[in-house]
Design an enzyme around this catalytic site. Structure first.
Site, PDB file in Angstrom:
ATOM      1  N   ASP A 174      -5.792   2.204  -1.384  1.00  0.00           N
ATOM      2  CA  ASP A 174      -4.496   2.373  -2.002  1.00  0.00           C
ATOM      3  C   ASP A 174      -3.745   0.952  -1.673  1.00  0.00           C
ATOM      4  OD1 ASP A 174      -2.727   3.294   1.292  1.00  0.00           O
ATOM      5  OD2 ASP A 174      -4.576   2.450   1.112  1.00  0.00           O
ATOM      6  N   ASP A 196       0.801  -1.243   0.118  1.00  0.00           N
ATOM      7  CA  ASP A 196       0.060  -0.032   0.083  1.00  0.00           C
ATOM      8  C   ASP A 196       0.732   1.158  -0.085  1.00  0.00           C
ATOM      9  OD1 ASP A 196      -1.049   0.129   3.597  1.00  0.00           O
ATOM     10  OD2 ASP A 196       0.745   0.419   2.596  1.00  0.00           O
TER      11      ASP A 196
END
Length: 549
Positions: free
Chosen positions: A466, A423
């Site tokens: 994300d 991420d």
């Protein structure tokens, strides 16, 4: 029920709380955490040893809809309450919860509060994705110039677009929940057979039919029917795309009756008009062949029509040609024709048998139409179902399908694979301080940099938010996975330049290896996520391999 609970032991209560699938927090009167169950550690990421440092109010995300402190105080007064909330995991990710506050009593006196929190994050995220997909499909549906109807498997209308309303005369509110009123009674048997074919996953392309309008008149249309599937692959509805061909059909009927008329009409049509004899030799092509395909008309003189058909499509086109000649009927086919500059052009064609009245010879009249736009629409709908609309990467559904295939192949050939879960560090800060448009652009650029850091046969996908995943197939050892992770991190050290903003942000990566860290998708995802958490805990901008220690 009350009598049953009065008789169970303290150990049974402990067992029920410890093994409850929902997170349970036991709080004192000041909101400090006294104890948590194992589900709370799994959902929130905190260990039982860390519970003494927690204060429940600090875990929840502030929200104007509810007041955490007020609800807590009301519970201390003996009032249970339920509400929806957002909370922070230890790694900073947002959780979506359904929460219930229950007062805890000892000899009739309230000494604390029990919080039961059900994790509904995946459900909320799925609803968001479905909403986005629905909006895109709605836009496609209502911007189409062709009439589109969606019906359930029983033949009742789910919705129609504006073009349908304009073509047939009924408004959507008059139709929803009712059978299609456009189908004449004499066609119902054929329609039922078509729906059985659709239930088996077949597509029915470009058949011509006479349909009814609200004012009682009829309309000639070309219809394409397709099955619509749910996430399990089951056919749950049908779509119909119809195009008004009344004028074209009248023109073509006149064209067959009079050579002089049909030449005048054909030479002013944008459709491709072709007449071939029973041997497949070209007898006539309309000027639109040059307009659409860019090939001079003289190049068609004395040639065989099949010479301009794509080799891969030739068998099915020849089959239609032979059947039309033998049955003296008509049929539809989708194929590619040679184009001067584009190599090949997709067309939707209808071939009809007729006899030249003057000479008594059989011919086929083939009318074709550019099919590229409709084909592109289908491809876009398919792409939306399996790819992330922002980055263009495979989505979670497609990634898991490809991963399942890769694991089967790795098991069969005794090979190794690696799952990288990554991420963007401080992504929330980017969204909160620089705006969501900057965050979206960062996600696209992040995907581009990572794509350049992996091999062509490795699979990069966006899981949501994300979070991204990478499947490394055919690796020799864990060093290959380390090398890939280091290469990715190196590519992310450069400053991001998005609009007027210049900033730095990196990535944390968790790695799980097949088969040593798991022999199935769920186990590998769980262990890679845990390794990602360890990388975050180590200060971010690094990677960690999963370890049982």
């Amino acid at each position: 029920m009350e009598r049953f609970f009065n008789n169970i032991s303290i150990d049974m209560y402990r067992f029920l709380i410890s093994n409850n699938p929902d997170a349970i927090f036991l709080l004192d009167e000041n909101g400090h955490v006294l104890d948590i169950n194992s589900a709370a550690t799994n959902i929130f990421g905190y260990t039982i040893a860390e519970r003494t440092k927690l204060h429940y109010q600090s875990i929840l995300v502030p929200n104007a809809i509810y007041n955490v402190k007020r609800l807590f105080l009301e519970t201390l007064q003996g009032e249970s309450c339920a509400y929806e909330a957002q909370a922070y995991r230890k790694n900073g990710n947002i959780l979506h919860l359904k929460v219930k506050n229950i007062p805890m009593l000892d000899n009739g006196k309230i000494f604390g509060v029990m919080i039961i929190a059900k994790d509904v994050t995946e459900l909320v995220q799925t609803k968001v994705i479905l909403q986005e997909t629905t909006e895109r499909l709605h836009s496609l549906l209502y911007s189409s110039a062709d009439a589109i109807d969606l019906i359930d498997t029983n033949g009742n209308i789910l919705t129609v677009n504006r073009a349908f309303e304009e073509m047939y005369g009924w408004k959507v509110d008059e139709l929803v929940g009712k059978p299609l009123p456009t189908i004449p009674m004499e066609r119902m048997d054929a329609v039922f057979k078509q729906r059985e074919e659709l239930k088996n996953g077949q597509h029915i392309k470009g058949f011509e039919a006479t349909c009814l309008k609200k004012d009682g008149s009829t309309i000639e249309v070309s219809i394409t029917l397709s099955p619509l599937h749910n996430e399990s692959g089951e056919v749950v509805a049908f779509s119909g795309i119809s195009r008004d061909i009344t004028e074209r059909k009248v023109l073509l009927e006149n064209l067959v009756r009079s050579e002089e008329k049909y030449r005048l009409i054909a030479e002013n049509m944008t459709d491709l008009v072709l007449i071939i004899d029973e041997n497949g030799k070209t007898n006539y092509v309309s000027p639109s062949y040059f307009t659409v395909l860019g090939i001079p008309l003289m190049d068609f003189e004395g040639t065989y029509a099949m010479d301009f058909v794509h080799p891969d499509d030739l068998p099915k086109v020849l089959k239609v040609f032979k059947e039309n000649i033998s049955t003296k009927g008509s049929a539809n086919v989708v194929c590619r024709l040679k184009h001067k500059t584009k190599s090949w052009l997709w067309v939707e064609a209808k071939a009809s048998y007729f006899i030249d009245e003057e000479h008594g010879k059989p011919f086929l009249l083939v009318v074709s139409r550019d099919f590229e736009e409709k084909k592109q629409l289908r491809e876009e709908l398919k792409l939306m179902a399996f790819h992330d609309s922002l980055t263009g990467l495979p989505n979670r559904r497609l990634f898991e399908e490809k991963m399942q295939q890769s694991l089967k192949e790795a098991k069969r050939h005794h090979q190794k694979c690696a799952l990288l879960y990554l991420d963007i560090d401080k992504f929330k800060w980017v969204n909160d301080n620089l705006g969501h448009s900057t965050g979206d652009e960062l996600l696209k650029l992040f995907a581009q940099r990572v794509s350049k850091s992996i091999r062509n046969d490795d699979i990069l996908a966006r899981q949501g938010g994300d979070e991204f995943t990478i499947l490394l197939s055919h690796i020799e050892n864990e060093e290959d996975a380390r090398t890939c992770a280091e290469r990715i991190l190196e590519s992310l050290q450069q400053v991001w330049e998005i609009g007027e903003h210049h900033f730095e942000t990196t990535s944390s990566i968790g790695i799980a290896l097949y088969p040593q860290d798991g022999d199935n998708i769920d186990k590998l995802f769980t262990n890679a996520d845990y390794a990602l958490y360890e990388a975050k805990k180590s200060g971010r901008n690094t990677y960690r391999l999963f370890t049982n220690e």
